[in-house]
Design an enzyme around this catalytic site. Structure first.
Site, PDB file in Angstrom:
ATOM      1  N   ARG A  47      -8.472  -0.614   4.797  1.00  0.00           N
ATOM      2  CA  ARG A  47      -7.624   0.408   4.171  1.00  0.00           C
ATOM      3  C   ARG A  47      -6.300  -0.205   3.723  1.00  0.00           C
ATOM      4  O   ARG A  47      -5.688   0.254   2.775  1.00  0.00           O
ATOM      5  CB  ARG A  47      -7.329   1.534   5.162  1.00  0.00           C
ATOM      6  N   CYS A  96      -4.729  12.254  12.700  1.00  0.00           N
ATOM      7  CA  CYS A  96      -5.394  10.935  12.643  1.00  0.00           C
ATOM      8  C   CYS A  96      -5.184  10.285  14.004  1.00  0.00           C
ATOM      9  O   CYS A  96      -4.569  10.846  14.893  1.00  0.00           O
ATOM     10  CB  CYS A  96      -4.827  10.098  11.505  1.00  0.00           C
ATOM     11  N   LYS A 118       0.860  -1.207   0.000  1.00  0.00           N
ATOM     12  CA  LYS A 118       0.000   0.000   0.000  1.00  0.00           C
ATOM     13  C   LYS A 118       0.890   1.250   0.000  1.00  0.00           C
ATOM     14  O   LYS A 118       0.675   2.183  -0.774  1.00  0.00           O
ATOM     15  CB  LYS A 118      -0.873   0.004   1.240  1.00  0.00           C
ATOM     16  N   ASN A 119       1.916   1.247   0.841  1.00  0.00           N
ATOM     17  CA  ASN A 119       2.718   2.461   1.035  1.00  0.00           C
ATOM     18  C   ASN A 119       3.736   2.698  -0.064  1.00  0.00           C
ATOM     19  O   ASN A 119       4.431   3.711  -0.056  1.00  0.00           O
ATOM     20  CB  ASN A 119       3.391   2.439   2.413  1.00  0.00           C
ATOM     21  N   ARG A 168       0.513  14.390  13.078  1.00  0.00           N
ATOM     22  CA  ARG A 168       1.032  14.134  11.717  1.00  0.00           C
ATOM     23  C   ARG A 168       1.062  15.405  10.856  1.00  0.00           C
ATOM     24  O   ARG A 168       0.370  15.540   9.865  1.00  0.00           O
ATOM     25  CB  ARG A 168       0.247  13.006  11.069  1.00  0.00           C
ATOM     26  N   PRO A 169       1.864  16.358  11.268  1.00  0.00           N
ATOM     27  CA  PRO A 169       1.981  17.602  10.494  1.00  0.00           C
ATOM     28  C   PRO A 169       2.572  17.341   9.107  1.00  0.00           C
ATOM     29  O   PRO A 169       3.095  16.264   8.836  1.00  0.00           O
ATOM     30  CB  PRO A 169       2.937  18.435  11.337  1.00  0.00           C
ATOM     31  N   VAL A 170       2.478  18.345   8.247  1.00  0.00           N
ATOM     32  CA  VAL A 170       3.066  18.235   6.895  1.00  0.00           C
ATOM     33  C   VAL A 170       4.077  19.362   6.666  1.00  0.00           C
ATOM     34  O   VAL A 170       4.409  19.693   5.524  1.00  0.00           O
ATOM     35  CB  VAL A 170       1.981  18.254   5.796  1.00  0.00           C
ATOM     36  N   ASP A 171       4.599  19.911   7.763  1.00  0.00           N
ATOM     37  CA  ASP A 171       5.529  21.053   7.632  1.00  0.00           C
ATOM     38  C   ASP A 171       6.742  20.728   6.765  1.00  0.00           C
ATOM     39  O   ASP A 171       7.223  21.577   6.013  1.00  0.00           O
ATOM     40  CB  ASP A 171       5.968  21.547   9.009  1.00  0.00           C
ATOM     41  N   LEU A 172       7.213  19.490   6.831  1.00  0.00           N
ATOM     42  CA  LEU A 172       8.405  19.131   6.035  1.00  0.00           C
ATOM     43  C   LEU A 172       8.068  19.089   4.543  1.00  0.00           C
ATOM     44  O   LEU A 172       8.862  19.492   3.693  1.00  0.00           O
ATOM     45  CB  LEU A 172       8.966  17.781   6.491  1.00  0.00           C
ATOM     46  N   ASP A 198       5.161   0.508  11.778  1.00  0.00           N
ATOM     47  CA  ASP A 198       3.947  -0.144  11.287  1.00  0.00           C
ATOM     48  C   ASP A 198       3.844  -1.604  11.719  1.00  0.00           C
ATOM     49  O   ASP A 198       2.824  -2.237  11.452  1.00  0.00           O
ATOM     50  CB  ASP A 198       3.872  -0.062   9.759  1.00  0.00           C
TER      51      ASP A 198
HETATM   52  C1  EPZ Z   1       4.364   6.844   6.104  1.00  0.00           C
HETATM   53  O1  EPZ Z   1       3.598   7.883   6.691  1.00  0.00           O
HETATM   54  C2  EPZ Z   1       3.459   5.627   6.065  1.00  0.00           C
HETATM   55  N1  EPZ Z   1       2.286   5.923   5.232  1.00  0.00           N
HETATM   56  C3  EPZ Z   1       3.010   5.261   7.478  1.00  0.00           C
HETATM   57  O2  EPZ Z   1       2.230   4.073   7.398  1.00  0.00           O
HETATM   58  C4  EPZ Z   1       4.262   4.967   8.310  1.00  0.00           C
HETATM   59  O3  EPZ Z   1       3.882   4.677   9.636  1.00  0.00           O
HETATM   60  C5  EPZ Z   1       5.188   6.195   8.284  1.00  0.00           C
HETATM   61  O4  EPZ Z   1       5.517   6.534   6.916  1.00  0.00           O
HETATM   62  C6  EPZ Z   1       6.490   5.946   9.035  1.00  0.00           C
HETATM   63  O5  EPZ Z   1       7.161   4.859   8.463  1.00  0.00           O
HETATM   64  C7  EPZ Z   1       2.424   5.910   3.885  1.00  0.00           C
HETATM   65  O6  EPZ Z   1       3.500   5.678   3.353  1.00  0.00           O
HETATM   66  C8  EPZ Z   1       1.200   6.208   3.089  1.00  0.00           C
HETATM   67  P1  EPZ Z   1       6.465  10.211   8.108  1.00  0.00           P
HETATM   68  P2  EPZ Z   1       4.157   9.404   6.681  1.00  0.00           P
HETATM   69  O7  EPZ Z   1       6.351  11.479   7.360  1.00  0.00           O
HETATM   70  O8  EPZ Z   1       4.931   9.640   5.444  1.00  0.00           O
HETATM   71  C9  EPZ Z   1       6.663  13.515  11.474  1.00  0.00           C
HETATM   72  C10 EPZ Z   1       0.405   2.682   7.791  1.00  0.00           C
HETATM   73  O9  EPZ Z   1      -0.023   2.147   8.818  1.00  0.00           O
HETATM   74  N2  EPZ Z   1       6.470  14.466  10.377  1.00  0.00           N
HETATM   75  O10 EPZ Z   1       7.639   9.315   7.850  1.00  0.00           O
HETATM   76  O11 EPZ Z   1       3.030  10.288   6.994  1.00  0.00           O
HETATM   77  C11 EPZ Z   1       5.432  12.642  11.714  1.00  0.00           C
HETATM   78  O12 EPZ Z   1       4.513  13.304  12.560  1.00  0.00           O
HETATM   79  C12 EPZ Z   1       0.856   4.121   7.825  1.00  0.00           C
HETATM   80  O13 EPZ Z   1       0.512   2.112   6.669  1.00  0.00           O
HETATM   81  C13 EPZ Z   1       6.581  15.836  10.640  1.00  0.00           C
HETATM   82  O14 EPZ Z   1       6.826  16.247  11.778  1.00  0.00           O
HETATM   83  O15 EPZ Z   1       5.144   9.353   7.923  1.00  0.00           O
HETATM   84  C14 EPZ Z   1       6.020  11.416  12.347  1.00  0.00           C
HETATM   85  O16 EPZ Z   1       6.209  11.653  13.731  1.00  0.00           O
HETATM   86  C15 EPZ Z   1       0.679   4.748   9.199  1.00  0.00           C
HETATM   87  N3  EPZ Z   1       6.406  16.714   9.623  1.00  0.00           N
HETATM   88  C16 EPZ Z   1       7.400  11.281  11.674  1.00  0.00           C
HETATM   89  O17 EPZ Z   1       7.682  12.562  11.096  1.00  0.00           O
HETATM   90  C17 EPZ Z   1       6.132  16.308   8.342  1.00  0.00           C
HETATM   91  O18 EPZ Z   1       5.996  17.161   7.445  1.00  0.00           O
HETATM   92  C18 EPZ Z   1       7.435  10.250  10.552  1.00  0.00           C
HETATM   93  O19 EPZ Z   1       6.368  10.542   9.675  1.00  0.00           O
HETATM   94  C19 EPZ Z   1       6.028  14.926   8.091  1.00  0.00           C
HETATM   95  C20 EPZ Z   1       6.203  14.019   9.116  1.00  0.00           C
END
Ligand code: EPZ
Length: 431
Positions: free
Chosen positions: A403, A120, A22-23, A125-129, A311
């Site tokens: 999902r 969620c 999925k990911n 889960r911010p998107v600032d990065l 995960d």
């Molecule tokens: C991906 O989510 C996966 N989803 C998640 O899987 C997985 O748990 C996660 O990576 C970590 O491996 C998909 O690929 C669709 P991150 P993502 O950005 O990209 C923080 C599942 O169960 N962060 O690596 O959203 C964030 O809050 C799902 O299949 C920021 O602070 O995860 C977290 O603490 C759940 N700012 C950490 O980084 C940002 O802009 C890692 O998040 C982005 C992230």
């Protein structure tokens, strides 16, 4: 609404097919927006999240054909013209990975309006990065009424060097897609190295992108003027494979995980080996079993790849609930990823949570009970617990499960589990 009923006690024996990840599929589908040529993906899993992203892409003008029943599970995506540049809240709020259209729309069209995904169950889960790396590439980012409004410079995005303050899978993927069409060189440092990121990068290279350092934490991208369509097979789902390995472990079974790749599961495999579950690479997949029969309490800490995957944290905790001795489970990626704990306690588990650590003491036997699914991986953990619990377990609100797991009951039935899907008279309340 539906629920899943499991009657515990059977060992899982036999073959479990592992679907496409999925990911990996989600960023790959978004990458199809980068080209006006037809793009074909195979091994695309038939999941709710894939259907959600398909709807989003069609909203941007993509023509999508997908036959999940076909052997190749092929999906064709063709976006000759982007007809709409807004990703609306009603779709984005159901799946935060929708933010992955930001990079492609910005790179191909020079502008995009994407709803902020919102939080969620597992954290804010911010998107600032995602936003700051687009700004590093020259984009202007405004926030308007819950939407990100992004605009590239007149000449298009400009290559830049960017260091992620924390490893982010999604932000790395968005950056890779945007940088592929930016002018000049982009260097991404402290980038995510997950196999799903590698799969995306390899597909982008097939489309004509120039990317060095794939699989490392530093990638260099030379922007190109255009990308072409290609055919790409979605990598096997290491999280599904790890989930099924733990299902074999918790039932003291012996399961062959068809299509699984052990090299994508090394951290999980090493923790499982300490716990008494052996993963062995065999022709066409991975075998999971418990050679000595013992299941031993083992500590884990979740980390970015190649560390233990967040995960698989919930599933591993489920396994530790019936292990001999104690284990400590540290969740370092998300701030609220212990939603499965109260549900496991309902089944007689012995777990104490302090901040981002869970202290588990193994018990002789879990007891079946009505439990609630809260997020995707917590949901499947309840299924794993139900497989070994005494009596029946009913898991409610299984839309969370749908999902990320394709034909879950069929795959478990195929190795001897007593599991079925039924209408939920409690309408998800479990009472
Ligand atoms: C991906 O989510 C996966 N989803 C998640 O899987 C997985 O748990 C996660 O990576 C970590 O491996 C998909 O690929 C669709 P991150 P993502 O950005 O990209 C923080 C599942 O169960 N962060 O690596 O959203 C964030 O809050 C799902 O299949 C920021 O602070 O995860 C977290 O603490 C759940 N700012 C950490 O980084 C940002 O802009 C890692 O998040 C982005 C992230």
């Amino acid at each position: 609404m539906q629920r899943i009923r499991i009657t515990g006690g059977n060992k899982l024996i036999g073959n479990m097919p592992v679907s496409g990840a999925k990911n990996a599929a989600l960023p790959l589908l978004a990458a199809a927006l980068l080209t006006d040529e037809p793009q074909t993906f195979t091994n695309v899993p038939n999941l709710a999240d894939i259907r959600t992203l398909r709807a989003l892409l069609e909203g941007h003008g993509a023509q999508v054909d997908y036959d999940p029943a076909s052997e190749a599970k092929a999906m064709q995506i063709h976006t000759p013209v982007v007809t709409n540049h807004t990703a609306h809240y009603d779709l984005v709020r159901t799946m935060r990975a929708s933010i992955l259209v930001l990079g492609p729309l910005l790179a191909r069209e020079g502008h995009a309006k994407v709803s902020l995904p919102g939080g969620c169950a597992i954290g804010s889960r911010p998107v600032d990065l995602h936003l700051s790396v687009m700004e590093a590439l020259g984009a202007e980012i405004e926030l308007e009424e819950g939407y990100v409004v992004a605009k590239a410079p007149a000449g298009g995005l400009q290559g830049a060097t960017y260091i992620f303050r924390t490893v982010s899978v999604g932000a790395t993927e968005n950056a890779l897609m945007a940088a592929s069409l930016a002018r000049g060189t982009t260097v991404l440092k402290n980038a995510a190295r997950e196999p799903e990121v590698v799969d995306l990068a390899e597909c982008l290279v097939k489309m004509g992108a120039k990317i060095d350092g794939i699989g490392s934490d530093t990638m260099t991208i030379e922007g190109v003027d255009r990308l072409n369509g290609c055919e790409h097979q979605v990598v096997a789902d290491r999280i599904e494979a790890g989930t099924f390995a733990m299902a074999a472990g918790i039932t003291n079974g012996d399961v062959f995980l068809k299509n699984a790749r052990l090299e994508h599961l090394e951290a999980a495999a090493s923790a499982l080996a300490l716990a008494g579950v052996e993963l062995t690479a065999e022709e066409g997949g991975v075998r999971a079993n418990r050679p000595s029969g013992r299941l031993v309490g083992t500590d884990i800490t979740t980390e970015p790849y190649p560390g233990f995957p967040t995960d698989l944290q919930a599933q591993f905790m489920g396994l530790m609930c019936v292990a001999e001795g104690a284990s400590v489970i540290n969740e370092h990626i998300f701030e609220n990823r212990f939603m499965h704990v109260p549900e496991l306690l309902r089944m007689g588990a012995d777990i104490r949570v302090e901040g981002r650590s869970a202290f588990v003491k193994g018990v002789e036997q879990l007891k079946g009970a009505p439990v609630m699914a809260t997020d995707l991986r917590a949901s499947v953990t309840m299924v794993l617990a139900g497989l070994v619990a005494e009596g029946d377990t009913t898991v409610h609100r299984i839309y969370h499960l749908d999902r990320g797991y394709e034909q879950l009951e069929d795959k478990f039935k195929g190795v001897g589990a007593l599991i079925s899907r039924e209408d939920d008279p409690t309408n998800g309340n479990g009472n």
